[in-house]
Design a protein around this motif. Structure first.
Motif, PDB file in Angstrom:
ATOM      1  N   GLU A 179      28.506 -38.822  76.952  1.00 51.80           N
ATOM      2  CA  GLU A 179      28.142 -39.946  77.809  1.00 51.80           C
ATOM      3  C   GLU A 179      28.508 -41.275  77.159  1.00 51.80           C
ATOM      4  O   GLU A 179      27.870 -42.283  77.414  1.00 51.80           O
ATOM      5  N   HIS A 438      23.268 -30.386  82.758  1.00 53.01           N
ATOM      6  CA  HIS A 438      23.163 -31.829  82.542  1.00 53.01           C
ATOM      7  C   HIS A 438      22.914 -32.075  81.073  1.00 53.01           C
ATOM      8  O   HIS A 438      22.475 -31.187  80.362  1.00 53.01           O
ATOM      9  N   GLY A 439      23.185 -33.316  80.631  1.00 51.56           N
ATOM     10  CA  GLY A 439      22.965 -33.623  79.221  1.00 51.56           C
ATOM     11  C   GLY A 439      23.671 -32.599  78.357  1.00 51.56           C
ATOM     12  O   GLY A 439      23.084 -31.958  77.504  1.00 51.56           O
ATOM     13  N   GLU A 457      27.380 -32.341  84.002  1.00 48.50           N
ATOM     14  CA  GLU A 457      27.410 -33.805  83.930  1.00 48.50           C
ATOM     15  C   GLU A 457      28.511 -34.192  82.935  1.00 48.50           C
ATOM     16  O   GLU A 457      29.639 -34.394  83.352  1.00 48.50           O
ATOM     17  N   GLU A 463      23.144 -41.989  86.894  1.00 47.49           N
ATOM     18  CA  GLU A 463      21.833 -42.410  86.381  1.00 47.49           C
ATOM     19  C   GLU A 463      21.940 -43.662  85.519  1.00 47.49           C
ATOM     20  O   GLU A 463      21.030 -44.491  85.494  1.00 47.49           O
TER      21      GLU A 463
HETATM   22 CA    CA Z   1      22.648 -37.706  81.375  1.00 50.86          CA
END
Ligand code: CA
Length: 685
Positions: A179, A438-439, A457, A463
């Motif tokens: 991310e 996710h993550g 993700e 988000e």
């Molecule tokens: Ca995330």
């Protein structure tokens, strides 16, 4: 006598040098791979396209606990076999792939006589390669301590890379999770932000000669996820293993597998333009399904309360609102995010699921992956990391008719974590559950390998726009990167398409969206994932343009074909995707300047086109009419948004900032983008 011997040696070396170079080309002979070995050097490979260097001599080999497969390697043999196969694959950018390649197997031997093969697959725009090791010296297993595998780029190269973060930092010590922020067109001399190199996929521009995308695929429980190192001398990036601190320091960084066995495939996609980069299927071409499923998984759209209403919305009544909203949109799913186990409770979940099903809506439920690798307290925790509890939980989910899970906050890329991903997928399939991560890490061929895998993700997702204004400000830039990089190699569960202008529960506070509504619609085409949990909210039924809401009711999430039309990473992108007989074309511009393009859109020839675009004041406008009469009235008044495209139209102008100047069947098509952060969506039926 002395002189004769040295002459002989030289001649031997010369012979071996000549003998130890193997050349193989892709089927159309433009992509060329050269593999070489000489006793004094590491084994290496290089890649050219149309005679232009895309990768310079780059090292091969690995150090292991059973032998050194780097120094003094001899090429003892090789074989080339053509591959020509067709496969069907749902949930990726295209539904049918014709894969043609030449497979080159190079047999190497180290000075101790230990063997390793390098298997290359060379197609028209891709090289994939992996190492295979036989059982040897009685040894049936190997630990790879380091790979020499590298990618050496020509001097003129610039980079589009996403740094690997430190481990055990960020929210509840959950990083790394892919991310971080990309830098576009950066010089190779740049150091990565954290000093840990870069996460896959990695895009390189070879000056004016072309583009190269490096990634990996076929990673399962038998290896770790790798990344690229920081650059070292001679513009060399090498394959790096996970950091020791990942996964709370538990588990080894060095992967291990049984013999005979193989490493994952490393992939290199090459193009003179960005078209082969965006359209590549190499990630799936070289992997195989790891298990069959008896379930018929249905992809689709979902509502998701958490994205705008956050943790406070995980209660029975708000979930009913979002289930009703999904039903009103005709969506297949609603996703219930963290804390449902305590805030709704398991008993009432049963009646909530029954309620959803009575509305024709199926559910995905959130889980934490933890575990001992972060500090997450959002529940349910500690259900996915343990096989006994996990299977009991999945049995319960199946008994209730839950269709999928979203598992969050993984510990990194170590082999131990790759094994957890695989175990969750495999157990979930036993219970008819689709899985979103996710993550997490990027998928590496998982769409084909695991029949119930439906997205990850592994991107700076929607988000973040709720969390911070900076990410709203950068939204257009990032949206113009993903179709060229992250989403090229796998499903991207972005959770996008906001029609709220303000990103909070009441559409009256929090961060401010910088892009237009049509830009948001365009992301539904730009971002590919077979299950899309959109960031819409129930208020959008009343406060958003009906044009947008109607579009969102019909947009598909699966595609039969994807075509790169034009663009430049981080600046603008024009991308077309086909669903059945319908083409969707999205054009978005991240810049403040008008971009004028001459586009070849043969799919539009002679067809009626619905156009969704921003008007001069960034308001939504649309058209779906085909008559010349209406066209003329539209020309005179662009801000009303009444316009049309159809057969034999010419000299159409929708105003000074956006215009389609000419559209002639089977001909070129002019598209003029407006200033900054606006988008256009075309649908052709
Ligand atoms: Ca995330």
């Amino acid at each position: 006598m002395k002189k004769i011997i040295s002459t002989l040696l030289a001649s031997c070396c010369l012979t071996s040098l000549i003998a130890q170079e193997v050349v193989v080309k892709g089927p159309d002979e433009k992509l060329q791979l050269v593999v070489s070995a000489s006793p004094a050097e590491k084994p290496s490979y290089s890649i050219t396209y149309n005679g232009k260097t895309m990768l310079e001599k780059s090292p091969l080999g690995m150090n292991t606990n059973i032998g050194d497969f780097v120094k003094g390697m001899k090429l003892t043999g090789h074989a080339v076999t053509p591959i020509d196969t067709v496969y069907h694959q749902d949930r990726i950018k295209t539904s049918k792939v014709h894969y043609q390649a030449n497979e080159l197997i190079c047999n190497f031997e180290n000075p101790k006589g230990q063997k390793i093969d390098v298997v290359f697959r060379v197609s028209n725009h891709d090289v994939a390669f992996r190492y295979t090791l036989p059982r040897q010296d009685g040894k049936g297993s190997v630990t790879v301590t380091a790979e020499e595998t590298g990618f050496r780029f020509p001097q003129q190269t610039t980079t589009f890379l996403c740094p690997q973060s430190d481990a055990m930092i960020g929210w509840k010590r959950t990083k790394p999770s892919y991310e971080e922020e990309y830098k576009a067109d950066a010089p190779m001399s740049d150091r990565s932000q954290y000093g840990h190199g870069y996460t896959f996929p990695c895009l390189f521009r070879i000056g004016d000669d072309g583009w190269v995308l490096v990634s990996e695929t076929g990673v399962d429980s038998r290896y770790c996820g790798s990344r690229l190192s920081d650059v070292s001398e001679g513009n060399l990036y090498t394959v790096a293993f996970p950091m020791a601190a990942e996964n709370n320091g538990n588990g080894t960084s060095a992967p291990a597998f049984a013999l005979p066995g193989a490493t994952p495939w490393r992939t290199i996609t090459v193009g003179e333009t960005l078209k082969p980069i965006v359209e590549t299927t190499v990630i799936w071409d070289v992997v195989r399904p790891l298990y069959e499923t008896k379930h018929d998984y249905r992809f689709g759209r979902g509502t998701w309360s958490w994205i705008l209403w956050q943790d406070g919305s995980i209660n029975y009544d708000d979930q009913v609102r979002y289930i009703d909203f999904a039903a009103a949109m005709g969506y297949e799913y609603a996703l219930i995010d963290n804390w449902w186990d305590t805030n709704i409770g398991r008993d009432r979940m049963k009646s909530l699921i029954e309620y959803a099903r009575s509305k024709g809506v199926e559910l995905f439920l959130w889980y934490s992956s933890s575990g001992y690798w972060n500090d997450i307290e959002q529940g349910p925790v500690n259900h996915m990391d343990n096989a006994i509890i996990r299977k009991r939980e999945m049995k319960w989910l199946q008994s209730l008719g839950v269709k999928g899970i979203k598992v969050d906050f993984f510990g990194g890329d170590k082999q131990e974590t790759m094994r957890l991903y695989e175990d969750i997928l495999s157990d979930a399939d036993d219970h008819g559950l689709m899985v979103i991560f996710h993550g997490c890490t990027i998928p590496r061929g998982w769409e084909r390998m695991y029949p119930n895998y439906v997205g990850s993700e592994a991107v700076l997702a929607s988000e973040n726009m709720v969390f911070g204004q900076h990410f709203c400000d950068e939204e257009a830039f990032n949206a113009c990167l993903h179709p060229f990089i992250r989403n090229v190699v796998g499903c991207m569960e972005f959770g996008g398409c906001f029609l709220n202008k303000r990103l909070n529960r009441n559409n009256d506070g929090g961060t401010t969206r910088r892009t237009t509504d049509i830009f948001q619609l365009a992301t539904t085409i730009l971002f590919q994932n077979p299950v899309q949990n959109f960031a819409l909210a129930p208020n959008n039924l009343k406060d958003a343009s009906p044009v947008c809401v109607d579009y969102m009711k019909t947009v598909p999430t699966t595609w039969d074909e994807t075509r790169f039309i034009d663009g430049y990473p981080g600046k603008y992108v024009v991308l077309a995707r086909r669903h059945g007989d319908t083409w969707y074309l999205a054009a978005v511009n991240a810049g403040k300047e008008i971009v004028k393009l001459k586009l070849d859109l043969d799919m539009f020839a002679g067809k009626i086109v619905s156009l969704y675009k921003d008007d001069k004041k960034w308001r939504t406008s649309t058209c779906d009419v085909e008559s010349k009469r209406k066209r003329k009235s539209a020309t005179g008044n662009p801000s009303t948004g009444r316009c049309c495209i159809g057969e034999q139209l010419d000299d159409i102008s929708f105003g000074c900032e956006f215009g389609i100047n000419t559209l002639i069947p089977n001909s070129h098509f002019y598209l003029l983008f407006t200033c900054g952060l606006v988008a256009t969506v075309f649908i052709v039926q």
